[in-house]
Design an enzyme around this catalytic site. Structure first.
Site, mmCIF file in Angstrom:
data_model
loop_
_atom_site.group_PDB
_atom_site.id
_atom_site.type_symbol
_atom_site.label_atom_id
_atom_site.label_comp_id
_atom_site.label_asym_id
_atom_site.label_seq_id
_atom_site.Cartn_x
_atom_site.Cartn_y
_atom_site.Cartn_z
ATOM 1 N N GLU A 148 1.445 3.675 -1.033
ATOM 2 C CA GLU A 148 0.690 4.363 -2.076
ATOM 3 C C GLU A 148 -0.735 3.821 -2.000
ATOM 4 O O GLU A 148 -0.940 2.603 -2.032
ATOM 5 C CB GLU A 148 1.302 4.054 -3.450
ATOM 6 C CG GLU A 148 0.617 4.841 -4.525
ATOM 7 C CD GLU A 148 1.165 4.570 -5.919
ATOM 8 O OE1 GLU A 148 2.238 3.974 -6.062
ATOM 9 O OE2 GLU A 148 0.474 4.980 -6.867
ATOM 10 N N ARG A 173 12.961 -7.007 0.877
ATOM 11 C CA ARG A 173 11.519 -7.150 0.966
ATOM 12 C C ARG A 173 11.173 -8.594 1.278
ATOM 13 O O ARG A 173 11.957 -9.508 1.074
ATOM 14 C CB ARG A 173 10.862 -6.704 -0.332
ATOM 15 C CG ARG A 173 11.101 -7.635 -1.513
ATOM 16 C CD ARG A 173 10.676 -7.024 -2.829
ATOM 17 N NE ARG A 173 9.238 -6.839 -2.936
ATOM 18 C CZ ARG A 173 8.651 -5.638 -3.015
ATOM 19 N NH1 ARG A 173 9.374 -4.546 -3.013
ATOM 20 N NH2 ARG A 173 7.357 -5.540 -3.125
ATOM 21 N N LYS A 188 1.015 -5.640 -5.755
ATOM 22 C CA LYS A 188 -0.334 -5.092 -5.830
ATOM 23 C C LYS A 188 -0.944 -5.338 -7.199
ATOM 24 O O LYS A 188 -2.119 -5.627 -7.310
ATOM 25 C CB LYS A 188 -0.292 -3.591 -5.552
ATOM 26 C CG LYS A 188 -0.120 -3.269 -4.089
ATOM 27 C CD LYS A 188 -0.308 -1.773 -3.907
ATOM 28 C CE LYS A 188 0.581 -1.250 -2.804
ATOM 29 N NZ LYS A 188 0.838 0.164 -2.914
#
Ligand code: ATP
Ligand code: MG
Length: 581
Positions: free
Chosen positions: A58, A289, A299
């Site tokens: 994104e 992850r 983020k």
């Protein structure tokens, strides 16, 4: 991308792919609707049994080392299996997304060594088709417009232990839904007044299936579609459909999406049943992850570090962003080694930052030319060395790569040495300079320490010594001198000053924020600026060049050097792990 020899390193995703490639049903042409958007057609044209992955960031922030894991995985699989990996910008949140991030993501992926040819896509390219699919789903009774407030919706949704309840609007007629959805699209309603929901099951034990929202009203300017859309599709609605439109075969994502997989499959299957898509549908595969100690990989938190000035921007060399890693001097090959070493697993774990640093050392040890820098300089005066003499010595450029040759370094009566290489009061086992002791000046002569001088505060200013003319390194006489200390030095008459920035862990805590606010765990000593002396040959160094400064570690030229009359170096990593317990 070219077909390479089959990968040797196996993991559970490769096992899935290997099995898929053996199966006859593995054909990738799936799009079966009205003309596909141009971007989707580009990929749909290829229908051989190739794997097709995607990296779907994104564009709402800079990529970090966790993303590198995903990039190496997705692009790496495509490369190894002779397939294709798409770069898809998942841009469905207009408020937080910016072109600045898009550009940086492209650069980062390139920097890691990958290109995506013409396979660059934006979810926003599919807005039109997603809208058509939404109408088809309403038409088939699989979606409805809900007008509960967001609080009411939350209340109706139930909890992990309690089933949800049907919204009173769930029974709206098809015609009513179609009309309302069209009004939403025409911008006739304010933000939050209505949403489009998928009609699945409010009692499902999986909350993601309790009539998830597919579209919300948002009168916002999108960085690409500008003010064309007052409604935006949600991630779950967009992602699986985008995968299908692009004929993705293996949609690899992180574990937090495991519970979303039933929704991913439900949506694609419904569109398949309605004749919009063809088999086989893409399959979502989840992996763990990367969690890296002593940094944050979120983020939101990275943005906070930048906005609150805890760091000097996105590319601060302490940041775990890829722009930060690059500025720090981490080579892409080191990041690749790191992701290979930590592997791909199905269970979450934490990786210690020292593993990353070890990978950088290993990579840089091979690739870096050796140079000499004195980070904390004091003078060494050779009293019996002619003060007009400049003697050439030779230093190898790489101890293990003779083919890289050696360079000339000059030696005069005035040298810079490290402050720690002299001791007024030597502890036991100290083999460097102290009055009466002999050491070798690396690549030069053996010297004997004869005295020292302090400044008014008592700090050592100058050390005095005498050299043995027949002791030069590389000459026959050198072997006659057996000394335990071997110190580095630079000729003060030809050295240059440089600014050197030493970095340490950004956070003191292994898991920042584990007990409280993560910013409380910041290491206040993570950056130290010093004035160093560097050897003459470094004057030609350029931004991004990496060197090993003997005995000190790996250093890279910082971009801020440009336009300055001295170089600025970032310490990439020390020679040894200083955090080992
Ligand atoms: P954040 O949660 O910090 O906002 P994100 O995961 O939402 O990040 P995306 O832009 O959606 O960021 O990520 C793009 C891809 O990178 C996704 O497929 C995601 O799963 C993957 N990714 C993100 N963080 C990691 C990580 N720490 N380890 C491995 N893959 C990751
Ligand atoms: Mg995400």
């Amino acid at each position: 991308m070219k077909q390479k020899t089959p990968p040797s390193k196996s993991n559970f995703i490769r096992v899935i792919i290997d099995n898929d490639l053996k199966s006859d049903s593995f054909k990738t042409r799936r799009w079966n609707g009205k003309p596909a958007p141009m971007s989707a057609q580009k990929s749909a044209a290829i229908d051989t049994a190739k794997i097709r992955t995607r990296f779907p960031p994104e564009p709402n922030g800079y990529l970090h080392i966790g993303h590198a894991k995903s990039i190496f995985l997705n692009f790496g699989l495509a490369q190894d299996y002779g397939g294709v990996c798409h770069l898809r910008f998942d841009d469905t949140n207009p408020e937080k997304e910016e072109i600045e991030y898009v550009n940086s993501i492209r650069e980062n992926v390139n920097w890691l060594g990958f290109n995506w040819d013409n396979h660059e896509y934006f979810s926003s390219d599919y807005f039109e088709i997603l809208y058509e699919f939404a109408i088809a789903l309403i038409d088939a009774g699989f979606a409805y417009v809900d007008s509960l407030s967001s609080e009411e919706m939350r209340e109706y949704r139930g909890t992990l232990t309690e089933p949800g309840r049907n919204s009173p609007f769930r029974t709206r007629t098809k015609e009513e839904n179609l009309a309302l959805f069209q009004e939403m699209r025409e911008g006739k309603h304010a933000d939050g007044v209505h949403v489009l929901r998928l009609k699945i099951d409010m009692e499902s034990p999986n909350i993601n299936l309790r009539d998830p929202v597919a579209y919300r009203i948002k009168h916002a300017i999108h960085h690409r579609t500008k003010n064309k859309w007052p409604i935006y599709p949600n991630y779950d609605f967009t992602h699986g459909i985008s995968d299908s439109l692009e004929n993705i075969t293996h949609s690899i994502c992180t574990l937090e999406f495991e519970d979303h997989r039933p929704l991913y499959d439900w949506l694609n299957q419904k569109l398949l049943a309605l004749g919009f898509l063809q088999n086989p549908l893409p399959q979502q595969i989840e992996f763990a992850r990367l969690n890296l100690s002593h940094v944050v990989l979120s983020k939101r938190k990275l943005i906070q570090l930048v906005k609150e000035n805890h760091v000097d921007g996105w590319d601060d060399p302490r940041m775990p962003t890829l722009v930060g890693a690059r500025r720090r001097g981490y080579p892409p090959a080191g990041l690749r080694l790191f992701t290979d070493r930590i592997g791909v697993a199905k269970a979450d774990s934490w990786i210690d930052y020292s593993i990353l640093e070890d990978c950088m050392r290993e990579t840089l040890n091979e690739s870096s030319m050796r140079k000499i820098a004195v980070l904390n300089p004091i003078k060494l005066l050779i009293q019996n060395f002619d003060q007009n003499r400049a003697e050439i010595c030779y230093a190898p450029n790489h101890p293990k790569k003779k083919e890289l040759g050696s360079r000339e370094i000059s030696l005069s009566n005035e040298l810079w040495i490290e402050r720690e290489d002299f001791s007024e009061d030597p502890p036991k086992g100290y083999f460097r300079l102290f009055v009466g002791n002999t050491v070798r000046l690396r690549y030069g002569y053996v010297v004997k320490c004869t005295g020292f001088e302090t400044d008014q505060q008592g700090a050592i200013k100058t050390v005095f010594c005498e050299y043995y003319p027949d002791s030069k390194s590389g000459t026959d006489g050198a072997d006659n001198y057996k000394v335990k200390g071997n110190i580095h030095w630079i000729d003060a008459k030809s050295a240059s000053k440089a600014k050197v920035i030493l970095y340490d862990r950004l956070f003191n805590e292994e898991r920042p924020g584990k007990s409280g606010d993560f910013t409380d765990d910041l290491n206040s000593n993570s950056k130290q600026i010093i004035e160093a002396q560097i050897e003459h040959s470094l004057n030609l160094a350029q931004t991004g060049d990496c060197f090993q400064f003997e005995r000190h570690g790996y250093f890279t030229v910082d971009p801020s050097s440009e336009g300055l009359d001295q170089l600025v170096f970032n310490r990439t990593v020390t020679l040894r792990d200083r955090w080992k317990k």
